[in-house]
Enzyme design. Structure first.
Site, PDB file in Angstrom:
ATOM      1  N   GLU A 127       0.848  -1.204   0.000  1.00 25.91           N
ATOM      2  CA  GLU A 127       0.000   0.000   0.000  1.00 25.91           C
ATOM      3  C   GLU A 127       0.877   1.244   0.000  1.00 25.91           C
ATOM      4  OE1 GLU A 127      -2.938  -0.270   3.095  1.00 25.91           O
ATOM      5  OE2 GLU A 127      -3.768  -2.108   2.202  1.00 25.91           O
ATOM      6  N   TRP A 156       2.105  -0.013  -6.318  1.00 26.97           N
ATOM      7  CA  TRP A 156       3.198  -0.769  -6.962  1.00 26.97           C
ATOM      8  C   TRP A 156       2.753  -2.169  -7.357  1.00 26.97           C
ATOM      9  CZ3 TRP A 156       6.201   3.002  -7.928  1.00 26.97           C
ATOM     10  CH2 TRP A 156       6.564   3.942  -6.977  1.00 26.97           C
ATOM     11  N   GLY A 340      32.777   4.531 -21.211  1.00 28.34           N
ATOM     12  CA  GLY A 340      31.768   5.544 -21.568  1.00 28.34           C
ATOM     13  C   GLY A 340      30.570   4.929 -22.272  1.00 28.34           C
ATOM     14  N   GLU A 363       9.450  -7.892  -3.510  1.00 27.89           N
ATOM     15  CA  GLU A 363       9.353  -9.177  -2.781  1.00 27.89           C
ATOM     16  C   GLU A 363      10.210  -9.180  -1.519  1.00 27.89           C
ATOM     17  OE1 GLU A 363       8.304 -12.659  -4.285  1.00 27.89           O
ATOM     18  OE2 GLU A 363       7.489 -11.831  -6.119  1.00 27.89           O
TER      19      GLU A 363
HETATM   20  C1  LIG Z   1       8.484  -2.182  -9.750  1.00 22.46           C
HETATM   21  C2  LIG Z   1       7.809  -2.671  -8.505  1.00 22.46           C
HETATM   22  C3  LIG Z   1       6.943  -3.756  -8.575  1.00 22.46           C
HETATM   23  C4  LIG Z   1       6.277  -4.196  -7.428  1.00 22.46           C
HETATM   24  N1  LIG Z   1       5.346  -5.193  -7.519  1.00 22.46           N
HETATM   25  C5  LIG Z   1       4.554  -5.475  -6.440  1.00 22.46           C
HETATM   26  C6  LIG Z   1       3.423  -6.361  -6.581  1.00 22.46           C
HETATM   27  O1  LIG Z   1       3.158  -6.918  -7.649  1.00 22.46           O
HETATM   28  N2  LIG Z   1       2.626  -6.560  -5.493  1.00 22.46           N
HETATM   29  C7  LIG Z   1       2.868  -5.950  -4.288  1.00 22.46           C
HETATM   30  O2  LIG Z   1       2.105  -6.181  -3.354  1.00 22.46           O
HETATM   31  N3  LIG Z   1       3.941  -5.118  -4.127  1.00 22.46           N
HETATM   32  C8  LIG Z   1       4.774  -4.852  -5.185  1.00 22.46           C
HETATM   33  N4  LIG Z   1       5.833  -3.982  -5.053  1.00 22.46           N
HETATM   34  C9  LIG Z   1       6.077  -3.352  -3.753  1.00 22.46           C
HETATM   35  C10 LIG Z   1       7.373  -3.792  -3.087  1.00 22.46           C
HETATM   36  O3  LIG Z   1       7.260  -5.105  -2.620  1.00 22.46           O
HETATM   37  C11 LIG Z   1       7.666  -2.758  -1.983  1.00 22.46           C
HETATM   38  O4  LIG Z   1       8.043  -1.549  -2.623  1.00 22.46           O
HETATM   39  C12 LIG Z   1       8.744  -3.220  -1.029  1.00 22.46           C
HETATM   40  O5  LIG Z   1       8.279  -4.290  -0.253  1.00 22.46           O
HETATM   41  C13 LIG Z   1       9.230  -2.094  -0.111  1.00 22.46           C
HETATM   42  O6  LIG Z   1       8.172  -1.423   0.473  1.00 22.46           O
HETATM   43  P1  LIG Z   1       8.121   0.186   0.456  1.00 22.46           P
HETATM   44  O7  LIG Z   1       8.329   0.615  -0.946  1.00 22.46           O
HETATM   45  O8  LIG Z   1       6.880   0.618   1.122  1.00 22.46           O
HETATM   46  O9  LIG Z   1       9.376   0.638   1.271  1.00 22.46           O
HETATM   47  P2  LIG Z   1       9.448   0.792   2.900  1.00 22.46           P
HETATM   48  O10 LIG Z   1       8.887  -0.398   3.542  1.00 22.46           O
HETATM   49  O11 LIG Z   1       8.886   2.123   3.266  1.00 22.46           O
HETATM   50  O12 LIG Z   1      11.020   0.825   3.080  1.00 22.46           O
HETATM   51  C14 LIG Z   1      11.813   1.964   2.812  1.00 22.46           C
HETATM   52  C15 LIG Z   1      13.246   1.613   3.195  1.00 22.46           C
HETATM   53  O13 LIG Z   1      13.325   1.304   4.591  1.00 22.46           O
HETATM   54  C16 LIG Z   1      13.903   0.012   4.770  1.00 22.46           C
HETATM   55  N5  LIG Z   1      13.287  -0.642   5.924  1.00 22.46           N
HETATM   56  C17 LIG Z   1      11.969  -0.756   6.220  1.00 22.46           C
HETATM   57  N6  LIG Z   1      11.797  -1.477   7.341  1.00 22.46           N
HETATM   58  C18 LIG Z   1      13.027  -1.840   7.759  1.00 22.46           C
HETATM   59  C19 LIG Z   1      13.531  -2.615   8.848  1.00 22.46           C
HETATM   60  N7  LIG Z   1      12.707  -3.192   9.756  1.00 22.46           N
HETATM   61  N8  LIG Z   1      14.861  -2.776   8.965  1.00 22.46           N
HETATM   62  C20 LIG Z   1      15.707  -2.228   8.066  1.00 22.46           C
HETATM   63  N9  LIG Z   1      15.292  -1.509   6.991  1.00 22.46           N
HETATM   64  C21 LIG Z   1      13.978  -1.304   6.858  1.00 22.46           C
HETATM   65  C22 LIG Z   1      13.621  -0.717   3.471  1.00 22.46           C
HETATM   66  O14 LIG Z   1      14.527  -1.790   3.272  1.00 22.46           O
HETATM   67  C23 LIG Z   1      13.791   0.391   2.460  1.00 22.46           C
HETATM   68  O15 LIG Z   1      15.150   0.539   2.174  1.00 22.46           O
HETATM   69  C24 LIG Z   1       6.542  -3.568  -6.176  1.00 22.46           C
HETATM   70  C25 LIG Z   1       7.447  -2.486  -6.125  1.00 22.46           C
HETATM   71  C26 LIG Z   1       8.043  -2.022  -7.250  1.00 22.46           C
HETATM   72  C27 LIG Z   1       8.953  -0.820  -7.164  1.00 22.46           C
END
Ligand SMILES: Cc1cc2nc3c(=O)[nH]c(=O)nc-3n(C[C@H](O)[C@H](O)[C@H](O)COP(=O)(O)OP(=O)(O)OC[C@H]3O[C@@H](n4cnc5c(N)ncnc54)[C@H](O)[C@@H]3O)c2cc1C
Length: 388
Positions: A127, A156, A340, A363
């Site tokens: 979300e 996403w 380059g 994932e």
């Molecule tokens: C191209 C693309 C395709 C995708 N496809 C799907 C899909 O088909 N279905 C679906 O459901 N989702 C999908 N996603 C979502 C994806 O799984 C999430 O973006 C991912 O799990 C990270 O969540 P977030 O973006 O909210 O980052 P956040 O959870 O906000 O994390 C931000 C940063 O904080 C770090 N962080 C967060 N918690 C911790 C912790 N406890 N310890 C250390 N570091 C932490 C993370 O590693 C990251 O670096 C997709 C994303 C993209 C970009």
């Protein structure tokens, strides 16, 4: 006995995927990367030759293949173009929780038809406000009579603009944390589903990623996957099968970078000789090969474990984080070897570097994989291997 040979059926599957990558994907990869155009025709061909939905059980008309089988094919598809491959394999991600928890009704209504008709599905868990922290999702599913009413926004979501159905994780009991979550199949034609714009991403540009909003979306109770409250367990359990597959995708991308690097280093001259004769370059290439081989073995191990009835969460996380970080390193080195030209979009390796980045994010990010690995190590329990 340890045996790394693959069966004749697996060889045939690998060759099918290799030919598909060579003939259908590679010639069009640059076009789809530059335009961002969704490769629907290529997906349809992948379906026609049997490279989609590989895990649907034989009793429901599928080929019933295991995770290792999928890995053997997927490495070739990701070698071809990881944007297209992500789109092709998004069905497996959506199907994974469904195959874990669905009853016969859902299997016959939604899964069996996928073996006959080209169908696309999407896994809708993340979300806008919750990605890594799945328990923090806010989408709700409220029971009203024989239906659930879903409200909330997902972000996403791969294949969202083309999906025929969504696996949606929602809170049926907002006060019960992860035990209050339930999974549903939602038909994409249901009124109240609003599909967002196609996101312009850094890499894997032809894959379709969008936000999806659910406004009073009515879902029959029969579309529930498993029981109320089992959604988190099912959605997370699916990762044990899908993380090895994502990890091998990174191996495929890295292997493509390696092959381009070898060819380029042998033909590019500097100081009167091919750059490959310099140890500084040839060692970079040797290290690429070393890490690709190691990554593939980790993927195969985690796949073998789950295919043979062992829990593989720990090994799947190790494979995922190793291969994602490895692909980022290998593709960055490939750009370096091209000098380059590596920085230019007329040459293939900058696409690979852009494409590789997402493996550290989707994932479960590379940080979250480390969290999982640390938890297993700190708890000192739950690491299951055949030799334990
Ligand atoms: C191209 C693309 C395709 C995708 N496809 C799907 C899909 O088909 N279905 C679906 O459901 N989702 C999908 N996603 C979502 C994806 O799984 C999430 O973006 C991912 O799990 C990270 O969540 P977030 O973006 O909210 O980052 P956040 O959870 O906000 O994390 C931000 C940063 O904080 C770090 N962080 C967060 N918690 C911790 C912790 N406890 N310890 C250390 N570091 C932490 C993370 O590693 C990251 O670096 C997709 C994303 C993209 C970009």
């Amino acid at each position: 006995m340890i045996d790394f040979s693959i069966t004749d059926e697996q060889k045939a599957l690998r060759d099918l995927a290799k030919d598909f990558a060579k003939n259908e994907m590679i010639p069009k990869a640059e076009h789809h990367d530059h335009t961002g155009e969704y490769p629907k025709e290529i997906l349809k061909k992948a379906f026609d030759v049997g490279l989609m939905n590989m895990h649907i059980p034989v009793e429901y008309g599928g080929s019933g293949l295991g995770v290792l089988d999928e890995l053997i094919a997927s490495e070739e598809l990701f070698y071809g173009c990881s944007g297209m491959a992500t789109a092709i394999l998004a069905n497996n991600l959506a199907l994974a929780p469904v195959l874990l928890g669905a009853d016969d009704y859902v299997m016959k209504k939604f899964v069996q038809p996928m073996t006959e008709t080209f169908t696309l599905a999407a896994y809708a868990v993340t979300e806008p406000g919750a990605g890594s922290d799945v328990a923090g999702i806010r989408t709700t599913a409220k029971r009203v009579g024989d239906e659930y009413i879903i409200n909330g926004s997902k972000m996403w979501i791969t294949n969202a603009g083309h999906a025929d159905w969504f696996f949606v994780l929602a809170k049926t009991d907002p006060n019960a944390g992860h035990k209050g979550m339930t999974g549903f199949i939602v038909d994409a034609k249901t009124p109240g589903i609003i599909i967002g714009k196609k996101e312009k991403n850094m890499g894997q540009r032809c894959s379709d990623t969008r936000g999806v909003t659910f406004e009073d979306v009515k879902v029959p109770k029969e579309n529930m996957i498993g029981k109320e409250g089992e959604g988190f367990k099912i959605a997370m359990g699916a990762f044990d099968k899908t993380r090895p597959a994502v990890a091998i995708g990174a191996v495929g991308v890295a292997r493509s970078a390696l092959d381009h690097s070898i060819r380029y280093a042998n033909t590019r001259n500097a100081f009167g000789k091919p750059i490959s004769v310099n140890q500084g370059v040839s060692f970079m290439i040797a290290e690429m090969a070393r890490d690709i081989e190691a990554g593939r073995l980790l993927c195969w191990q985690s796949a073998w474990l789950i295919d043979n009835g062992f829990r593989n969460t720990y090994q799947a996380s190790i494979a995922k984080v190793f291969c994602a970080d490895m692909a980022m390193r290998v593709t960055t080195d490939a750009v370096q070897i091209f000098g380059g030209y590596g920085f230019n979009e007329e040459y293939p390796v900058e696409k690979l570097m852009r494409d590789a980045k997402i493996f550290q994010i989707y994932e479960g990010t590379s940080q979250i994989q480390r969290v999982i690995i640390s938890k297993f190590l700190n708890d000192g329990v739950g690491i299951e291997t055949p030799n334990a």
